[in-house]
Design an enzyme around this catalytic site. Structure first.
Site, PDB file in Angstrom:
ATOM      1  N   PHE A 112       0.805  -1.225   0.000  1.00 22.43           N
ATOM      2  CA  PHE A 112       0.000   0.000   0.000  1.00 22.43           C
ATOM      3  C   PHE A 112       0.844   1.284   0.000  1.00 22.43           C
ATOM      4  O   PHE A 112       0.361   2.336  -0.404  1.00 22.43           O
ATOM      5  CB  PHE A 112      -0.997  -0.019   1.173  1.00 22.43           C
ATOM      6  N   LYS A 113       2.096   1.204   0.445  1.00 23.00           N
ATOM      7  CA  LYS A 113       2.907   2.430   0.490  1.00 23.00           C
ATOM      8  C   LYS A 113       3.127   3.027  -0.896  1.00 23.00           C
ATOM      9  O   LYS A 113       3.391   4.221  -1.022  1.00 23.00           O
ATOM     10  CB  LYS A 113       4.227   2.161   1.194  1.00 23.00           C
TER      11      LYS A 113
END
Ligand SMILES: *Cc1c(COP(=O)(O)O)cnc(C)c1O
Length: 486
Positions: A112-113
């Site tokens: 998700f980063k």
């Protein structure tokens, strides 16, 4: 929109300024002077937007000093099918009645980063060009954040990255992902030692003022507001996919470590998104669960942090928590400094039986933690009952999320990584391999580009001296980014 520091307030700053600055000079974190509000009418208009359109609509409220045409171009260049695998960018899968998976792991490093860092890489390039400045990132990573930061900055003008990682201690997947990058501005340095040794080296180089100034290296342990702002749009996106009208409420289950992801959800709620609960899900390293259930905030000593099968949540303290706490104490900088001073002298503070603790309910946050066996059970449940493959971090979110699920309120579980990144745990849970995405098959054939060094500051300095791009060395004005926190 102007920004203030959580500690002393300080001068009002623009978005671009805090983008490049990172940590405030007083040691605090930047927050918006006030949160933008989205009216019901605006919310109606946002329901049918594409992901990039929605991201622009939300993010531009925070970055209003960047000309609209420029910001639009940057955001539309970031969130593409080529980079995120589909036009949806963040696919929302219906799992069961009232249960959804918000899949944030379709970006270049499968976690998700990427959603925030892919945008940040472009924003840095844009802002540095405008300011005729350069940026040197010196970071230490135990795996995931390093690769997301490298993929976000590879080939970007004015930026170079020196990334330290513990030699032989990352998974094969993580190692390939980072070391196969061939870009001239990316330097992978494998240190014979642990992640803590890597962090110590970063600290040591930052303490050498002359070196620091010449190569523009600084502490990379703070949290950039732009990362948070870039995560707010997917809460809106998920809400619209799981509801039919803006009269409905939803809840989100968020696997949490440094509190960055769930903080973005809290901000979406403050902006007016109808969120009932934000479930803060931790693993065995339950600093956050402890705070939300007892009122006591006690960061762990580094020796107390347990290595778990959801490693990206193995944290000693929750860096972004300060931004939430600032609001909880009514944005009273004096009160916040008091709590932080307790933290320094006593190692913890306790809000039990204070009006502040009583206010947590109004903010929508609830918390819980889970352990290895719970993660395996959640992975098995999703596989057997729903034919969905989830990673161990997502499994932490699912475990605590399901405990808080309420009838009539759709629950969206945030998918924060692809299962293949944590192949060992998947094998343990399901007795089979997680499939490797096509884009990664070729990684096996690429040569690795990495320098292996001893954990020695002089060796590292020599390496940087020999390899730093002259363009990024004084007298150019330079910034040190805080892209990295782990
Ligand atoms: C970083 C990370 C988390 C934790 O997110 P925070 O913003 O630090 O709370 C959870 N899952 C994965 C896969 C991550 O990489």
């Amino acid at each position: 929109m102007r920004y203030i520091s959580t500690r002393t307030g300080g001068d009002l700053r623009t978005f671009t300024k805090i983008l490049l600055e990172g940590l405030a000079p007083d040691g605090g974190l930047y927050v918006p002077e006030r949160y933008p509000e989205i009216s019901t009418k605006e919310l109606d208009g946002m329901r049918t937007m594409s992901y990039p359109e929605l991201a622009y609509t939300v993010f531009s409220r925070f970055a209003d000093d960047i000309p609209a045409t420029d910001l639009r171009r940057i955001i539309f260049d970031t969130y593409t099918k080529e980079r995120f695998g589909s036009d949806e960018i963040v696919p929302v899968k219906r799992i069961d009645d009232g249960l959804y998976l918000l899949d944030l792991s379709e970006g270049p490093t499968l976690a998700f980063k990427d959603i925030a860092l892919q945008l940040l890489g472009r924003l840095f390039e844009y802002a540095l060009d405008k300011e005729r400045a350069t940026l040197t990132i010196l970071g230490a990573t135990s795996g995931d954040t390093g690769s997301a930061a490298e993929y976000a900055t590879r080939g970007r003008k004015g930026v170079q990255v020196f990334m330290l990682s513990p030699y032989g201690r990352m998974s094969e997947f993580q190692r390939r992902q980072m070391y196969t990058l061939q870009d001239e501005n990316i330097f992978n340095i494998a240190v014979r030692g642990t992640f803590d040794d890597c962090q110590d080296l970063v600290k040591c180089l930052n303490e050498d003022a002359a070196f620091k100034q010449r190569y523009h290296l600084g502490a990379v342990n703070s949290i950039n507001w732009a990362r948070i702002a870039a995560q707010v749009p997917y809460y809106f996106w998920g809400y619209f996919r799981a509801t039919g009208s803006n009269a409905e409420q939803v809840s989100f289950a968020v696997p949490s470590g440094n509190f960055g992801n769930v903080l973005a959800g809290y901000i979406a709620r403050r902006m007016g998104l109808p969120i009932k609960e934000l479930v803060v899900a931790t693993n065995e390293n339950n600093v956050l669960e402890e705070f939300f259930t007892t009122g006591r905030y006690r960061p762990r000593k580094s020796g107390e942090v347990v290595a778990t099968s959801s490693p990206s949540m193995d944290i000693s303290k929750a860096s972004n928590f300060e931004r939430y706490l600032f609001d909880l104490v009514g944005r009273d900088g004096t009160r916040l400094r008091e709590l932080w001073s307790d933290l320094r002298t006593r190692g913890s503070f306790d809000l039990a039986r204070t009006p502040e603790f009583a206010r947590i309910g109004e903010t929508g946050l609830v918390a819980g933690s889970s352990a290895h066996a719970d993660r395996l059970a959640a992975i098995r449940l999703f596989s057997a009952k729903y034919s969905a493959l989830i990673d161990p971090h997502t499994a932490d979110g699912v475990t605590t999320g399901l405990k808080h699920q309420e009838p009539g309120v759709p629950l969206l579980c945030l998918g924060t990584a692809q299962a293949v990144k944590f192949a060992g745990t998947i094998r343990e849970a399901l007795g089979r391999e997680a499939p490797l995405p096509d884009s990664y098959r070729e990684l096996a054939e690429l040569p690795e580009r990495v320098e292996i060094i001893d954990a020695n500051a002089d060796t590292l300095k020599r390496y940087i001296t020999e390899h730093a791009s002259q363009h990024c060395v004084s007298p150019h004005m330079a910034y040190t980014a805080d892209l990295i926190r782990k």
